[in-house]
Design an enzyme around this catalytic site. Structure first.
Site, PDB file in Angstrom:
ATOM      1  N   GLU A   1      -5.156  -8.512  -2.197  1.00 23.75           N
ATOM      2  CA  GLU A   1      -5.209  -7.137  -2.691  1.00 23.75           C
ATOM      3  C   GLU A   1      -4.333  -7.036  -3.939  1.00 23.75           C
ATOM      4  O   GLU A   1      -3.120  -7.206  -3.859  1.00 23.75           O
ATOM      5  CB  GLU A   1      -4.700  -6.163  -1.623  1.00 23.75           C
ATOM      6  CG  GLU A   1      -4.585  -4.724  -2.099  1.00 23.75           C
ATOM      7  CD  GLU A   1      -3.799  -3.827  -1.146  1.00 23.75           C
ATOM      8  OE1 GLU A   1      -3.238  -2.821  -1.608  1.00 23.75           O
ATOM      9  OE2 GLU A   1      -3.753  -4.159   0.070  1.00 23.75           O
TER      10      GLU A   1
ATOM     11  N   ARG B   1      -0.876  -0.913  -9.760  1.00 25.79           N
ATOM     12  CA  ARG B   1       0.448  -0.368 -10.042  1.00 25.79           C
ATOM     13  C   ARG B   1       0.992  -0.844 -11.378  1.00 25.79           C
ATOM     14  O   ARG B   1       2.131  -0.512 -11.730  1.00 25.79           O
ATOM     15  CB  ARG B   1       1.424  -0.746  -8.927  1.00 25.79           C
ATOM     16  CG  ARG B   1       1.063  -0.176  -7.570  1.00 25.79           C
ATOM     17  CD  ARG B   1       2.108  -0.535  -6.528  1.00 25.79           C
ATOM     18  NE  ARG B   1       1.727  -0.110  -5.200  1.00 25.79           N
ATOM     19  CZ  ARG B   1       2.461  -0.313  -4.106  1.00 25.79           C
ATOM     20  NH1 ARG B   1       3.620  -0.947  -4.215  1.00 25.79           N
ATOM     21  NH2 ARG B   1       2.046   0.095  -2.924  1.00 25.79           N
TER      22      ARG B   1
ATOM     23  N   LYS C   1      -5.862   1.311   7.020  1.00 24.65           N
ATOM     24  CA  LYS C   1      -4.568   0.838   6.538  1.00 24.65           C
ATOM     25  C   LYS C   1      -3.490   1.757   7.129  1.00 24.65           C
ATOM     26  O   LYS C   1      -3.701   2.976   7.238  1.00 24.65           O
ATOM     27  CB  LYS C   1      -4.547   0.917   5.013  1.00 24.65           C
ATOM     28  CG  LYS C   1      -3.232   0.492   4.340  1.00 24.65           C
ATOM     29  CD  LYS C   1      -3.349   0.741   2.832  1.00 24.65           C
ATOM     30  CE  LYS C   1      -2.063   0.437   2.090  1.00 24.65           C
ATOM     31  NZ  LYS C   1      -1.935  -1.000   1.785  1.00 24.65           N
TER      32      LYS C   1
END
Length: 212
Positions: A44, A48, A132
């Protein structure tokens, strides 16, 4: 194969999903290759950093053995940008109606976040049975997830946030945890140093972790 089946296949294939914050796009390919060599092909890459989408593009184009996902997806624009870059699964720390609506129309599966019983119920109403759990440690940790197992017997989680080599096995020992997400397999210092063999070794250790 439906998108939800594809997501389940990805998450069940390895105990740890590396969560990567890539500052320089040129690190993406050797990093993904190092992790795949260690037995963790699915990664993943979080949105960011300004380099995140380029990193996803490079891995999607140049590392066929990798399964590249995009994380920290907060809105439909992020979702669309990540898919265009080549992400094969999408991860969000939370959930919104617009994200759910877009995911329904996309062949690329979404792993939405949930940290409360109400959020779990909202996602379940939309047909999601893998979620998640973020930030895992700060939101109640393994004890909280264990408490959710009874009322939400059909839901499984990928906890992320504060997961490390020290506590990953505790989470993986829970019946409602499908895998964990963590960044400890690719420490910033090793990435900056280009220490790909050391990262492969960390990935290999993580790949040995299994559910109890």
């Amino acid at each position: 194969m439906t998108s939800s089946e594809r997501l389940r296949q990805i998450l069940e294939a390895q105990p740890v999903i590396p969560v990567l914050r890539i500052e320089r796009a040129e690190y993406a390919v050797p990093l993904a290759r190092a992790l795949a060599r260690g037995g963790l092909p699915a990664v993943e890459i979080t949105l960011r950093t300004p380099q995140a989408l380029d990193a996803i593009r490079h891995v999607a184009a140049d590392v066929p053995e990798a399964v590249v996902g995009a994380g920290t997806i907060l809105n439909p624009k992020h979702f669309e940008q990540a898919v265009e870059a080549g992400a094969t699964f999408i991860v969000s720390p939370g959930q919104t109606p617009t994200l759910f609506d877009l995911a329904t129309q996309s062949p690329v599966p979404l792993l939405p976040g949930a940290t409360t019983a109400s959020e779990v119920m909202s996602a379940a109403e939309r047909g999601y049975d893998i979620l998640k759990f973020f930030p895992a440690e700060q939101a109640g940790g393994a004890a909280f997830l264990k408490a959710l197992a009874s009322p939400f017997a059909g839901i499984r989680f990928c906890p992320t946030g504060g997961i490390s080599a020290a506590n990953a096995s505790t989470y993986l020992g829970l019946p409602n945890v499908v895998c964990v997400g963590g960044s400890w397999v690719a420490p910033d210092a090793l990435v900056e140093a280009g220490a790909w063999d050391q990262i492969t070794a960390l990935a290999a250790e993580a790949a040995k972790l299994r559910k109890h």
